[in-house]
Design a protein around this motif. Structure first.
Motif, PDB file in Angstrom:
ATOM      1  N   SER A 358       0.787  -1.263  -0.185  1.00  0.00           N
ATOM      2  CA  SER A 358      -0.022   0.022   0.061  1.00  0.00           C
ATOM      3  C   SER A 358       0.903   1.273   0.057  1.00  0.00           C
ATOM      4  CB  SER A 358      -0.948  -0.074   1.244  1.00  0.00           C
ATOM      5  OG  SER A 358      -0.208  -0.025   2.464  1.00  0.00           O
ATOM      6  N   PRO A 361       3.179   1.243  -4.624  1.00  0.00           N
ATOM      7  CA  PRO A 361       2.241   0.657  -5.577  1.00  0.00           C
ATOM      8  C   PRO A 361       3.223  -0.161  -6.532  1.00  0.00           C
ATOM      9  CG  PRO A 361       1.713   3.072  -5.521  1.00  0.00           C
ATOM     10  CD  PRO A 361       3.304   2.683  -4.769  1.00  0.00           C
ATOM     11  N   ASP A 600     -11.632  -2.777  -6.830  1.00  0.00           N
ATOM     12  CA  ASP A 600     -10.496  -1.910  -7.092  1.00  0.00           C
ATOM     13  C   ASP A 600     -11.077  -0.510  -6.457  1.00  0.00           C
ATOM     14  OD1 ASP A 600      -8.440  -0.359  -7.923  1.00  0.00           O
ATOM     15  OD2 ASP A 600      -9.130  -0.432 -10.065  1.00  0.00           O
ATOM     16  N   ASP A 601     -10.653  -0.088  -5.343  1.00  0.00           N
ATOM     17  CA  ASP A 601     -10.848   1.236  -4.717  1.00  0.00           C
ATOM     18  C   ASP A 601     -10.279   2.358  -5.539  1.00  0.00           C
ATOM     19  OD1 ASP A 601     -12.219   2.485  -2.666  1.00  0.00           O
ATOM     20  OD2 ASP A 601     -10.173   3.005  -1.780  1.00  0.00           O
ATOM     21  N   ALA A 602      -9.214   2.343  -6.232  1.00  0.00           N
ATOM     22  CA  ALA A 602      -8.626   3.346  -6.764  1.00  0.00           C
ATOM     23  C   ALA A 602      -9.442   3.662  -8.102  1.00  0.00           C
ATOM     24  CB  ALA A 602      -7.192   3.309  -7.196  1.00  0.00           C
ATOM     25  N   GLY A 603     -10.059   2.530  -8.779  1.00  0.00           N
ATOM     26  CA  GLY A 603     -10.569   2.696 -10.145  1.00  0.00           C
ATOM     27  C   GLY A 603     -12.273   2.602  -9.781  1.00  0.00           C
ATOM     28  N   LYS A 604     -12.668   2.640  -8.580  1.00  0.00           N
ATOM     29  CA  LYS A 604     -13.974   2.320  -8.065  1.00  0.00           C
ATOM     30  C   LYS A 604     -14.551   1.414  -9.253  1.00  0.00           C
ATOM     31  CE  LYS A 604     -13.601   5.199  -4.732  1.00  0.00           C
ATOM     32  NZ  LYS A 604     -13.525   4.692  -3.350  1.00  0.00           N
ATOM     33  N   ASP A 644      -1.238   2.655 -13.435  1.00  0.00           N
ATOM     34  CA  ASP A 644      -2.030   2.781 -14.452  1.00  0.00           C
ATOM     35  C   ASP A 644      -2.323   1.433 -15.315  1.00  0.00           C
ATOM     36  OD1 ASP A 644       0.387   3.173 -15.691  1.00  0.00           O
ATOM     37  OD2 ASP A 644      -0.205   4.902 -16.790  1.00  0.00           O
TER      38      ASP A 644
END
Length: 667
Positions: A358, A361, A600-604, A644
């Motif tokens: 965390s 990355p 995927d929390d970052a990408g919702k 990304d």
């Protein structure tokens, strides 16, 4: 002769286009290891001793142009990942023509394949379709003549494998399950066949066969046969009962002494082409070497090495390669007295667990199964481009789950308990200190019916039992997730909970079932599942409640999102529930045999993979259920975001990395 069985992310984006010229055909995501795994067969180009081919246990063919120091993935024999390539023959007259025999573990299936472009593409020969090919040889005096051993018997081709005829008695109760084939170097009609129950010989091209068992222990599986190239009356045979030598063309054999009984399962014999008294014996307990025709033997590898094949360079016999289980390819430059790994570019790994750091990355950890001391955990500091082993303390255990604890420690669930990474060493952390406290909750709502299935009663929270004395968990731990400062682990005994970063564990009320899957999302949402049971944790009450069951034969993956919705996948597809009392499909998403669902929390979004005939990976945007997908070119076990990009774990070929963010949309 044959045998039996950020900045770092930008660096990744720069490096990947350099691989565009690789011969990967339709493969869109690029493999990056970890190097190693099961290597099955080796064969050399007779016109270029540095050009070596490598067969695997999952249908892939590799080659090397520097004597096995680096490898390149060529192609699969067929669009399947269960073909074991134990036999490779290079045409002596046309080195671009290759022949491969394959079989399937736990099945009578297999086939014979031909490549006419040095392994870049393959065609199956219909005449041997479905034959489990366990051995394959070309006649030294006539390269047009090929002989194959299958579970049904011995087959002969006089036209470089285009047509075949069975030359062993059809339906024979004795001459079948042919594990090894050898052909007299001067007479192509003299053929030896080693079966799972003693060897046989024909001198007339298969018209008549003789059981050559004198001197061999009854019911011996004959894994390998070699015939002396200048003195054909000298024959070596290896079996489950040891190594045998004949001086009269197989009329009688004498058991060779010097190899201990524990290493008797000799899978392959190979003669040094320049020093004919030097013979290598690849066994299930290492490589043995004799320099005096078998009078004395010396083991030259670690006894844990399982040798599947041996290659001796015809021009430089000091250069020796081994194809091994788990350790991949080993190379020697001193005539087989010492070896080192030589797996650059070769990856045949089963990745079952994944976690990203965390705080960094680009730092990744993956867990492997079936590789014992060669497996465990591997780590990458550059987004998956290169890997190093990090398995000290795991003692060869399979790693089924990985997670990062609240204090930053990496925690592993294994086939025998839980471990925490302390520096570079894994220490056991499987103490069950008692029972987790739970609050009293009102009775759960009754289950609602699901079309085509009977309603499943919703269980009330189980009463807390007084904590007993501490005990140590020695059972498989198949998943671990974190919610806030709490971790949850699914085991064959039930679900465990840790409030101290995995140092100690408490038993939750979810006991008595084999829980295998779990998922978590911000907001305190946690869900766990066994094959036929799903339970979720209410973040407000901290109570576990069972849900109804979706329209699935059994659960193969479970997750939750930041809205508290439950996602369940299996053979029949994927379903979602808002409350756990009813389930719906997701818009246009129609797929079968779901094996992974990840929030995927970052990408919702939810990332989804499946064991399907296609090689697609899906994403469902949570704001509007928009579905997009990527054709990865691989069958994936899971997919995760790294910066990304996405990284996928294949079923058998290690990690693959997405070259660029290109996606399609389902309309």
């Amino acid at each position: 002769m044959r045998k039996s069985f950020g900045g770092l992310i930008r660096v990744a984006a720069f490096a990947l286009p350099l691989l565009a010229s690789a011969s990967l055909r339709a493969v869109n995501w690029f493999p990056f290891g970890p190097d190693g795994g099961d290597a099955r067969a080796l064969a050399a180009d007779p016109h270029d001793h540095k050009h070596v081919y490598l067969g695997t246990a999952v249908g892939w063919m590799y080659d090397s142009h520097d004597g096995g120091r680096t490898w390149k993935r060529l192609a699969r024999l067929s669009n399947r990942d269960d073909l074991v390539i134990d036999n490779i023959v290079v045409d002596a007259a046309q080195p671009n023509v290759l022949f491969a025999g394959a079989w399937v573990l736990g099945s009578t299936d297999g086939g014979f394949y031909i490549s006419r472009d040095a392994g870049k593409s393959w065609t199956e020969v219909p005449a041997l379709h479905g034959q489990s090919i366990r051995s394959l040889s070309a006649a030294p005096s006539d390269p047009n003549t090929l002989v194959a051993g299958t579970l049904e018997g011995v087959f002969l081709s006089h036209d470089t494998g285009l047509t075949w005829s069975q030359i062993s008695p059809v339906g024979s109760t004795e001459l079948h399950e042919v594990e090894s084939i050898a052909i007299d170097p001067k007479d192509p009609n003299a053929i030896y066949a080693g079966t799972w129950h003693l060897p046989w010989k024909t001198t007339d091209g298969g018209k008549h066969w003789k059981n050559i068992k004198q001197g061999i222990i009854d019911d011996s599986d004959v894994f390998s046969i070699i015939v002396h190239p200048t003195s054909p009356s000298t024959v070596y045979a290896s079996a489950c009962s040891g190594i045998y030598k004949s001086g009269n063309g197989g009329d009688s054999f004498t058991k060779i002494q010097g190899i201990p009984s524990t290493a008797r399962r000799t899978r392959v014999l190979m003669q040094d082409p320049k020093h004919l008294e030097t013979v290598y014996a690849g066994t299930t307990e290492g490589l043995w070497r004799t320099a005096d025709g078998g009078t004395t033997w010396r083991r030259t590898t670690d006894p844990s090495t399982i040798v599947n094949d041996v290659f001796v360079d015809a021009e430089n016999p000091d250069h020796v390669l081994l194809a091994t289980d788990r350790s991949g390819v080993l190379v020697s430059d001193d005539g087989g007295f010492s070896f080192r790994p030589s797996n650059s570019g070769f990856a045949a790994r089963q990745v079952t667990a994944y976690v990203g750091d965390s705080a960094n990355p680009a730092k990744l950890y993956i867990g492997l199964i079936n590789d014992k001391d060669s497996g465990g955990v591997f780590s990458s500091a550059n987004g998956g481009l290169t890997w190093y082993q990090l398995s000290s303390g795991l003692n060869g255990l399979d790693v089924l789950a990985l997670a990062q604890a609240p204090d930053g420690t990496i925690v592993a669930g294994t086939s025998h308990g839980i471990f925490r990474l302390q520096g570079v060493v894994w220490l056991p952390s499987s103490t069950i200190a008692g029972t987790a406290a739970v609050r009293t909750a009102p009775p759960a709502a009754p289950a609602k019916a699901v079309k085509g299935k009977r309603p499943v009663p919703v269980r009330r929270p189980v009463a807390v039992r007084p904590a007993g004395s501490a005990r140590v968990l020695d059972a498989p731990v198949s998943s671990i997730v974190r919610s806030g400062n709490t971790m949850y682990a699914t085991t064959t005994l039930g679900v465990l909970q840790s409030n101290d970063s995995g140092n100690t564990w408490l038993m939750t009320p979810l006991t008595g079932d084999d829980f295998r899957y779990s998922g978590a999302a911000p907001g305190g949402y946690v869900v766990v599942a066994g094959l036929h049971r799903i339970a979720y944790l209410n973040p407000a009450t901290q109570q576990w409640t069972d849900t109804t069951f979706p329209n699935l034969t059994q659960i193969a993956s479970i997750s939750t999102d930041d809205k508290g919705r439950i996602w369940a996948g299996g053979r029949e597809g994927i379903f979602r529930s808002n409350t756990g009392t009813s389930w719906q499909s997701i818009g246009d998403l129609r797929l079968a045999d779901v094996n992974s669902i990840f929030y995927d929390d970052a990408g919702k979004r939810m990332l989804i993979t499946a064991n399907s005939a296609t090689t697609l990976t899906y994403a469902v945007r949570l704001s509007d259920d928009h579905v997009s997908f990527w054709d990865t070119g691989w069958h994936l076990r899971l997919v995760r975001p790294v910066g990304d990009h996405l990284v996928g774990a294949t079923l058998y070929d290690g990690i693959v990395v997405q070259p660029r963010m290109v996606e399609s949309t389902l309309k």
